[in-house]
Design a protein around this motif. Structure first.
Motif, PDB file in Angstrom:
ATOM      1  N   PRO A 810       0.829  -1.204   0.000  1.00 29.18           N
ATOM      2  CA  PRO A 810       0.000   0.000   0.000  1.00 29.18           C
ATOM      3  C   PRO A 810       0.863   1.254   0.000  1.00 29.18           C
ATOM      4  O   PRO A 810       1.866   1.317   0.699  1.00 29.18           O
ATOM      5  CB  PRO A 810      -0.802  -0.126   1.297  1.00 29.18           C
ATOM      6  N   GLU A 811       0.492   2.202  -0.826  1.00 33.75           N
ATOM      7  CA  GLU A 811       1.260   3.434  -0.939  1.00 33.75           C
ATOM      8  C   GLU A 811       0.878   4.391   0.189  1.00 33.75           C
ATOM      9  O   GLU A 811      -0.280   4.762   0.348  1.00 33.75           O
ATOM     10  CB  GLU A 811       0.990   4.102  -2.294  1.00 33.75           C
ATOM     11  N   LEU A 812       1.861   4.781   0.983  1.00 28.88           N
ATOM     12  CA  LEU A 812       1.646   5.780   2.022  1.00 28.88           C
ATOM     13  C   LEU A 812       2.235   7.104   1.547  1.00 28.88           C
ATOM     14  O   LEU A 812       3.223   7.126   0.808  1.00 28.88           O
ATOM     15  CB  LEU A 812       2.333   5.358   3.328  1.00 28.88           C
ATOM     16  N   THR A 813       1.635   8.173   2.029  1.00 30.53           N
ATOM     17  CA  THR A 813       2.204   9.488   1.725  1.00 30.53           C
ATOM     18  C   THR A 813       3.477   9.676   2.536  1.00 30.53           C
ATOM     19  O   THR A 813       3.762   8.902   3.474  1.00 30.53           O
ATOM     20  CB  THR A 813       1.212  10.602   2.083  1.00 30.53           C
ATOM     21  N   GLU A 814       4.244  10.696   2.190  1.00 33.59           N
ATOM     22  CA  GLU A 814       5.492  10.966   2.908  1.00 33.59           C
ATOM     23  C   GLU A 814       5.214  11.215   4.387  1.00 33.59           C
ATOM     24  O   GLU A 814       5.935  10.709   5.251  1.00 33.59           O
ATOM     25  CB  GLU A 814       6.181  12.182   2.291  1.00 33.59           C
ATOM     26  N   ARG A 815       4.172  11.987   4.696  1.00 32.00           N
ATOM     27  CA  ARG A 815       3.855  12.276   6.095  1.00 32.00           C
ATOM     28  C   ARG A 815       3.374  11.011   6.804  1.00 32.00           C
ATOM     29  O   ARG A 815       3.729  10.763   7.962  1.00 32.00           O
ATOM     30  CB  ARG A 815       2.797  13.386   6.173  1.00 32.00           C
ATOM     31  N   GLU A 816       2.595  10.184   6.094  1.00 34.84           N
ATOM     32  CA  GLU A 816       2.139   8.931   6.702  1.00 34.84           C
ATOM     33  C   GLU A 816       3.323   8.006   7.021  1.00 34.84           C
ATOM     34  O   GLU A 816       3.333   7.331   8.049  1.00 34.84           O
ATOM     35  CB  GLU A 816       1.154   8.221   5.777  1.00 34.84           C
ATOM     36  N   ARG A 817       4.335   7.971   6.129  1.00 38.26           N
ATOM     37  CA  ARG A 817       5.518   7.162   6.400  1.00 38.26           C
ATOM     38  C   ARG A 817       6.260   7.674   7.636  1.00 38.26           C
ATOM     39  O   ARG A 817       6.765   6.903   8.448  1.00 38.26           O
ATOM     40  CB  ARG A 817       6.451   7.143   5.186  1.00 38.26           C
ATOM     41  N   GLN A 818       6.339   9.013   7.790  1.00 38.83           N
ATOM     42  CA  GLN A 818       6.989   9.578   8.974  1.00 38.83           C
ATOM     43  C   GLN A 818       6.262   9.165  10.244  1.00 38.83           C
ATOM     44  O   GLN A 818       6.878   8.764  11.231  1.00 38.83           O
ATOM     45  CB  GLN A 818       7.022  11.105   8.869  1.00 38.83           C
ATOM     46  N   VAL A 819       4.928   9.305  10.226  1.00 38.27           N
ATOM     47  CA  VAL A 819       4.132   8.953  11.402  1.00 38.27           C
ATOM     48  C   VAL A 819       4.258   7.457  11.705  1.00 38.27           C
ATOM     49  O   VAL A 819       4.422   7.047  12.860  1.00 38.27           O
ATOM     50  CB  VAL A 819       2.651   9.342  11.183  1.00 38.27           C
ATOM     51  N   LYS A 830       1.185  12.068  21.244  1.00 39.59           N
ATOM     52  CA  LYS A 830       1.602  13.412  21.615  1.00 39.59           C
ATOM     53  C   LYS A 830       3.056  13.662  21.230  1.00 39.59           C
ATOM     54  O   LYS A 830       3.410  14.742  20.744  1.00 39.59           O
ATOM     55  CB  LYS A 830       1.397  13.608  23.123  1.00 39.59           C
ATOM     56  N   GLU A 831       3.928  12.645  21.465  1.00 40.97           N
ATOM     57  CA  GLU A 831       5.339  12.796  21.129  1.00 40.97           C
ATOM     58  C   GLU A 831       5.532  12.936  19.627  1.00 40.97           C
ATOM     59  O   GLU A 831       6.359  13.722  19.150  1.00 40.97           O
ATOM     60  CB  GLU A 831       6.136  11.588  21.648  1.00 40.97           C
ATOM     61  N   VAL A 832       4.754  12.178  18.845  1.00 38.59           N
ATOM     62  CA  VAL A 832       4.824  12.302  17.383  1.00 38.59           C
ATOM     63  C   VAL A 832       4.385  13.707  16.972  1.00 38.59           C
ATOM     64  O   VAL A 832       5.021  14.358  16.128  1.00 38.59           O
ATOM     65  CB  VAL A 832       3.952  11.229  16.704  1.00 38.59           C
ATOM     66  N   ALA A 833       3.280  14.179  17.569  1.00 42.06           N
ATOM     67  CA  ALA A 833       2.756  15.502  17.234  1.00 42.06           C
ATOM     68  C   ALA A 833       3.775  16.595  17.544  1.00 42.06           C
ATOM     69  O   ALA A 833       3.978  17.522  16.743  1.00 42.06           O
ATOM     70  CB  ALA A 833       1.454  15.753  18.000  1.00 42.06           C
ATOM     71  N   THR A 842      -4.367  15.466  14.327  1.00 39.73           N
ATOM     72  CA  THR A 842      -3.817  15.207  12.991  1.00 39.73           C
ATOM     73  C   THR A 842      -3.061  13.879  12.969  1.00 39.73           C
ATOM     74  O   THR A 842      -3.173  13.098  12.021  1.00 39.73           O
ATOM     75  CB  THR A 842      -2.884  16.354  12.568  1.00 39.73           C
ATOM     76  N   VAL A 843      -2.300  13.630  14.016  1.00 38.91           N
ATOM     77  CA  VAL A 843      -1.570  12.357  14.108  1.00 38.91           C
ATOM     78  C   VAL A 843      -2.555  11.196  14.134  1.00 38.91           C
ATOM     79  O   VAL A 843      -2.353  10.170  13.459  1.00 38.91           O
ATOM     80  CB  VAL A 843      -0.670  12.335  15.360  1.00 38.91           C
ATOM     81  N   GLU A 844      -3.639  11.341  14.911  1.00 42.74           N
ATOM     82  CA  GLU A 844      -4.639  10.277  14.976  1.00 42.74           C
ATOM     83  C   GLU A 844      -5.257  10.024  13.598  1.00 42.74           C
ATOM     84  O   GLU A 844      -5.496   8.876  13.215  1.00 42.74           O
ATOM     85  CB  GLU A 844      -5.741  10.659  15.976  1.00 42.74           C
TER      86      GLU A 844
END
Length: 868
Positions: A810-819, A830-833, A842-844
Motif C-alpha cells: 500500500p502506498e503511504l504518503t510521505e507524512r504517513e511514512r513519517q508517522v 503526543k510525542e509524534v505531534a 492530525t496524528v490520529e
C-alpha cells in the motif's frame, strides 16, 4: 610481562600454566630480553624444607663466618652479596617450578622484594603451589599473574591468519596445532621452520601445507628442546632419549628398565602422558620433543639405547597394540635392523590407519616377494598410495602380485584382494569398465575351489560375499542406488559375517540418502558408527559411512549438525591430516554454500581448493570450483563466479556419482543465480534423469532449484516428488510447491518457518517473497505483513535474494511514512505531534489512514513493516 617487571608498584610476575605449556621457555625468553642490564639469580627449591636458607646455599657459603651468627645477619649479608654481584644492575630472582622453599629462604625472598633489592619471576603450575607469603603478595596485587594456556585449533588458525596476513587452511591449522600441542612457543618455532622450508606456502589467497611436517631439522625447535633438557639430570635425559626411541611402553615394563624416581620426576615435570587404564602405556606428552630427540641421535647412540631398552622391546613384541607396534617398528628401523614380515605387515596396517602412508610404505618394503605376507603387503601399499592420491600406483601395487601367489591364498584372502583391486580401479580412467570382468573371473575361480576336495563351504561363501560387495561398491560409485539398495539391506539385516554386514550397511547409508530415505540413512549411520568402532573395521567402512551421512545431512537440510561434525573432525585429526587433501574443508564449504552462508563458504572453499590443487583426493578440485562459483553467485560477485565456472568446466577426473552430482548442481545453481538462459531447463533435465533412476532426493533438490519461477506442471511434479522424501527439507520443498501452485500464502509462511528452523536463509527468503506477492495480490494484509517482516530480517544475511517481490504494498504518503516510523518506534501520539509540530488529532487521522491502507489494527503491528 617485561613492562610488569619494570613497574615500580609490583614486586614481580608469577607465570602459571600446565606442565609442558612453555613456562620455562617463556621465562628464559624474558631473561634474554633483560640481559645484560639485569643480574639474574636462579633459586632452587627442594623437597627438603628443614635446612634453613637451602635455596640460597651457594650464597650462604660465600658469607664470612661472623655474618652467619643469626638469621637477621644472614639475611642482611646475603642481601648485600646480591647487590654487590649486581654491580648497580637491577636484580631478577627466578624461581622455576619449585617443589618447596624452606621458611628462611622465603623470608629472605620477601625481604629482597619489599626492600626493593630485587624483583621476582616465578613459574608454577598453580598459584597456590607457591609459599604462603608469595600467595599473599599475589592476592594483594603486588605480584602480577600471567596465565599460559595452550591454543585450540581454532585459536591457532586465527592467530596465524593475523600474523601471516592471509587465511590459513583448516587443514594446515589442524596439522600445526597437532604438531605443537597448542604450545605457543613451540608453535612459533614450527611455523618458522615450515615457512623457511616452503612447506607452509601461500597458495592463491590462503596459506596451505604442501606435505608432512618434519621437525627434526627445525633449529629453533631443537634449541628449545636442548635448553629444556639442559636443566634435567643425566638420568632424566637418558630416559627421555629412550622413550623418544621406543615411543611407548607399558608403565610396569618401563619401571623395570628405569628407576621409579626418574619416571616420577619425568611425570612431575610434565614430560609424560600415561594412560589412565589398561596397560597404562607411557609416551612423551609432546610429539615434537620425541621427533626432535630422534633427529639428533646418531646410529651408535640409537644402538646403545636399544640395548638398554631390550626388556621394553621384548614386552612390546608380546603386546602389539597400534601405538606400541609403531614405536617398535620405528625404533627397529631407526637402528637399521629389519622387521619380521608379520610385524612389518602389522605396522604398515597400523600406519595407514593413522594416515601415515610414508611410514607404512617403509614398513611394507621390509616384506619380500617370497614371504607369505607379500599379497597383504601389496594391499597395504595400495592403501598408502590411495592416501597419497596416487591411484595408478595403487593399482600397480596390487597387480604386482603373481598369479601363482593368488592361487596359494585361502579363498577369503583371495576375494579380499580382488575387492581391494576393484576399489582401486574405481579411481583410474576407465578402471570401472574392468571391474565386472575382474569380479566374473574371481567368481569362476571360487566356483572351481568349491569343487575341490576338502573345500570349506563357509569360507567360500564369505569370499563370495566380498565379490558381491565389490559389485555393490561399483553400483553405488556410479549412482545406481536403486539397483542394489534392497540387496544391501538384506545382507546388512540377515548376513552372517559381521564385516560383510557392516560393509553393506555402510554403503546402504548413501543409497538411502539419495533414494528419498534421508532420515533412515541418518539413523542407520548412527547405529553403525558404534558397531564399526567396536569391530575395528577397515578404514574404507568409516569413509563409506561418513560420505553417506554427509549426503543425508546435507540433503535433509541439517547443515548445522554437519558443520559441527566436520569442525570436530578438523579439531581431532592428527598432524598428517593433509593427506586427506582438504576433504573435510571441502565438505564444510559445500555445507555452508548449501545453507546460503556465502562469505564463510568462500573462505572455507578457498582453503579446500588450495589443498586439492596440491594433493587431489577422490573428490578432485572440480567440486571446490563448482561450489565456489555458486557461493560467489550468492554473494553477488558475478566476475568471480564466472571465473570458477570456467575452472569447473575445464576440470576432470574420476569421482563417485554423488560428488559429481553436487558439482553439477552447484554449477547449474550458479548459472540460475546469474540468470543464465538454459539453467532452469538443465536442472529439470537433471531431475528427470534422477527420477528415471529412482534418485528421489536429488531429483527433488534439482526441481526446487528449477522452480523459482515454475509452471503449474513443474510445481506439481516438485510437490509429488518431495512427498516421497523424508525430513524437514522435503517438507519445505513440498509446501513451497503446494503454496505457490494453490496461491496459499499461509502454506508458504509455514514453509518459511521450517526453513528458519533449519537456518536456511536463502530458502526462507524465497518462501517469504512468494508469500508476500501472493498475499498482496489476494489482499491478505496480515500474511503480507508477516512475510515482509521476514524479508526485513533477512536483508542483512542474504546479499542477493534468489527471488524478489514483483508486487507493491500500500502506498503511504510521505507524512504517513513519517508517522508510521515514529509510531513503530514506540512514540506516543503526543510525542509524534510534538516532533512533527502538528496537532494530536492530525496524528490520529494519519494513523487511521495508515491502519486502513495496511489492514492492521494496532501500533505494534507496524513494527518491521517496509513502510516503517
Amino acid at each position: 610481562m617485561i613492562e610488569a617487571l619494570g613497574d615500580p608498584s609490583l614486586y614481580g610476575v608469577v607465570v602459571v600454566g600446565a606442565p609442558g605449556v612453555g613456562k620455562a621457555t617463556f621465562a628464559r625468553s624474558v631473561e634474554a630480553r633483560l640481559t645484560p642490564r639485569t643480574h639474574v639469580l636462579h633459586l632452587h627449591g627442594s623437597t627438603d624444607v628443614t635446612t634453613p636458607f637451602g635455596a640460597l646455599a651457594h650464597l650462604l657459603a660465600r658469607l664470612p663466618i661472623d655474618a652467619a651468627d643469626s638469621p637477621g645477619a644472614i639475611i642482611h649479608g646475603i642481601s648485600h652479596l646480591i647487590s654487590s654481584d649486581a654491580a648497580g644492575r637491577e636484580v631478577l630472582l627466578v624461581l622455576s617450578e619449585l617443589p618447596a622453599l624452606d621458611t628462611m629462604s622465603t623470608a629472605l625472598l620477601v625481604h629482597l622484594l619489599i626492600s626493593g633489592t630485587a624483583k621476582v619471576l616465578v613459574t608454577v603450575r598453580q598459584a597456590t603451589d607457591m609459599p604462603e607469603d608469595l600467595v599473599r603478595l599475589l592476592k594483594d596485587g603486588l605480584l602480577d599473574e600471567v596465565e599460559l594456556q595452550v591454543f585450540s585449533r581454532a585459536e591457532v588458525a586465527k592467530l596465524l591468519s593475523g600474523v601471516l596476513g592471509k587465511r590459513v587452511t583448516a587443514t594446515a591449522a589442524s596439522a600445526l596445532h597437532a604438531s605443537s600441542g597448542g604450545n605457543p612457543l613451540v608453535l612459533q618455532a614450527i611455523v618458522t621452520e615450515q615457512l623457511r622450508s616452503g612447506n607452509l606456502h601461500l597458495a592463491g589467497q590462503v596459506w596451505a601445507m604442501k606435505g608432512e611436517i618434519h621437525l627434526s631439522s627445525a633449529e629453533v625447535l631443537t634449541d628449545l628442546v636442548r635448553s629444556r633438557l639442559a636443566r634435567e639430570s643425566p638420568a632424566v635425559r637418558e630416559a627421555l632419549e629412550l622413550l623418544a626411541l621406543i615411543r611407548t611402553a607399558p608403565l610396569a615394563v618401563l619401571l623395570d628398565v628405569l628407576e621409579p624416581e626418574v619416571v616420577a620426576e619425568m611425570e612431575w615435570s610434565g614430560y609424560l602422558r600415561i594412560e589412565a587404564s589398561g596397560a597404562r602405556r607411557v609416551a612423551l606428552r609432546d610429539e615434537y620433543m620425541g621427533e626432535v630427540i630422534r633427529g639428533w641421535m646418531d646410529l651408535p647412540r640409537r644402538n646403545e639405547l636399544r640395548r638398554l631398552a631390550a626388556g621394553v622391546i621384548g614386552s612390546i613384541t608380546r603386546d602389539l597394540d597400534a601405538e606400541a607396534l609403531l614405536g617398535f617398528a620405528s625404533s627397529t628401523l631407526n637402528v637399521r635392523e629389519t622387521l619380521e614380515p608379520g610385524v612389518a605387515l602389522a605396522a604398515a596396517t597400523a600406519a595407514n590407519r593413522q594416515f601415515d602412508p610414508w611410514f607404512a610404505l617403509e614398513c611394507a618394503r621390509q616384506i619380500g616377494r617370497e614371504d607369505k605376507e607379500w599379497v597383504a603387503a601389496a594391499q597395504q601399499r595400495c592403501v598408502s598410495h590411495v592416501i597419497l592420491a596416487e591411484h595408478e600406483a595403487a593399482v600397480a601395487a596390487l597387480k604386482d602380485v603373481a598369479p601363482e601367489q593368488l592361487r596359494r591364498l585361502p579363498a577369503y584372502d583371495y576375494a579380499d584382494y580382488v575387492q581391494e583391486l576393484c576399489s582401486a580401479l574405481l579411481w583410474i580412467p576407465g578402471g570401472h569398465l574392468q571391474i565386472p570382468g575382474v569380479i566374473a573371473e574371481a567368481g569362476e575361480d571360487l566356483s572351481r575351489r568349491s569343487q575341490e576336495a576338502g573345500a570349506d563351504a563357509t569360507e567360500i561363501e564369505r569370499a563370495c560375499g566380498l565379490l558381491r560387495l565389490a559389485s555393490f561398491e561399483l553400483h553405488v560409485h556410479q549412482g545406481e542406488y536403486a539397483e542394489v539398495a534392497e540387496a544391501l539391506e538384506q545382507e546388512y539385516r540377515d548376513g552372517v559375517d559381521l564385516q560383510q554386514r557392516l560393509s553393506c550397511g555402510s554403503l546402504l547409508i548413501m543409497a538411502w540418502a539419495v533414494l528419498g530415505r534421508e532420515m533412515e540413512a541418518i539413523e542407520l549411520a548412527r547405529e553403525l558408527r558404534h558397531k564399526i568402532q567396536r569391530a575395528k573395521a577397515q578404514p574404507r567402512l568409516h569413509n563409506w559411512l561418513s560420505e553417506g551421512l554427509f549426503a543425508a545431512l546435507l540433503c535433509s537440510g541439517q547443515w548445522e549438525e554437519l558443520a559441527r561434525m566436520l569442525t570436530a573432525t578438523l579439531d581431532q585429526q592428527p598432524k598428517n591430516i593433509h593427506y586427506l587433501g582438504g576433504a573435510a574443508e571441502l565438505a564444510l564449504g559445500v555445507s555452508y554454500t548449501y545453507a546460503g552462508r556465502a562469505s564463510v563458504a568462500i573462505d572455507t572453499l578457498l582453503g579446500a581448493q588450495a589443498q586439492l590443487e596440491i594433493r587431489r583426493n577422490y573428490y578432485g578440485p572440480v567440486l571446490a570450483y563448482s561450489a565456489l562459483a555458486f557461493a560467489y553467485a550468492q554473494a553477488g560477485d558475478v566476475k568471480e563466479s564466472r571465473t570458477f565456472l570456467e575452472l569447473a568446466e575445464k576440470g576432470q577426473g574420476e569421482t563417485a556419482w554423488f560428488p559429481a552430482w553436487m558439482a553439477e548442481f552447484c554449477v547449474k545453481m550458479a548459472r540460475r543465480w546469474l540468470k543464465d538462459p538454459g539453467a532452469k531447463q538443465s536442472l529439470i533435465e537433471s531431475a528427470n534423469r534422477d527420477l528415471a533412476k529412482g534418485r528421489i532426493t536429488t531429483a527433488s533438490i534439482s526441481l526446487f532449484g528449477a522452480t523459482v519461477h515454475g509452471t503449474e506442471e513443474e510445481l506439481l511434479l516438485l510437490e509429488q516428488v518431495s512427498s516421497r522424501r523424508q525430513g524437514k527439507m522435503a517438507a519445505v520443498n513440498r509446501m513451497v510447491a503446494e503454496g505457490t501452485r494453490k496461491k496459499d500464502p499461509k502454506t508458504l509462511l509455514l514453509a518459511a518457518s521450517v526453513a528458519q528452523e533449519l537456518k536456511l536463509d536463502a530458502v526462507e527468503s524465497r518462501c517469504a517473497v512468494l508469500a508476500l506477492d501472493i498475499a498482496r495480490e489476494a489482499g491478505d494484509s496480515a500474511s503480507a505483513r508477516l512475510a515482509q517482516q521476514r524479508l526485513d530480517r533477512l536483508v542483512g544475511t542474504v546479499p542477493v535474494l534468489p527471488l524478489t517481490p514483483h508486487t507493491f504494498g500500500p502506498e503511504l504518503t510521505e507524512r504517513e511514512r513519517q508517522v508510521a516510523k515514529m509510531a513503530s518506534q514506540g512514540l506516543s501520539n503526543k510525542e509524534v505531534a510534538n516532533q512533527l509540530q502538528v496537532s494530536v488529532r492530525t496524528v490520529e487521522g494519519h494513523l487511521y489512514q495508515i491502519f486502513t491502507k495496511m489492514g492492521i489494527s494496532s501500533r505494534s503491528e507496524l513494527e518491521g513493516t517496509a513502510q516503517s
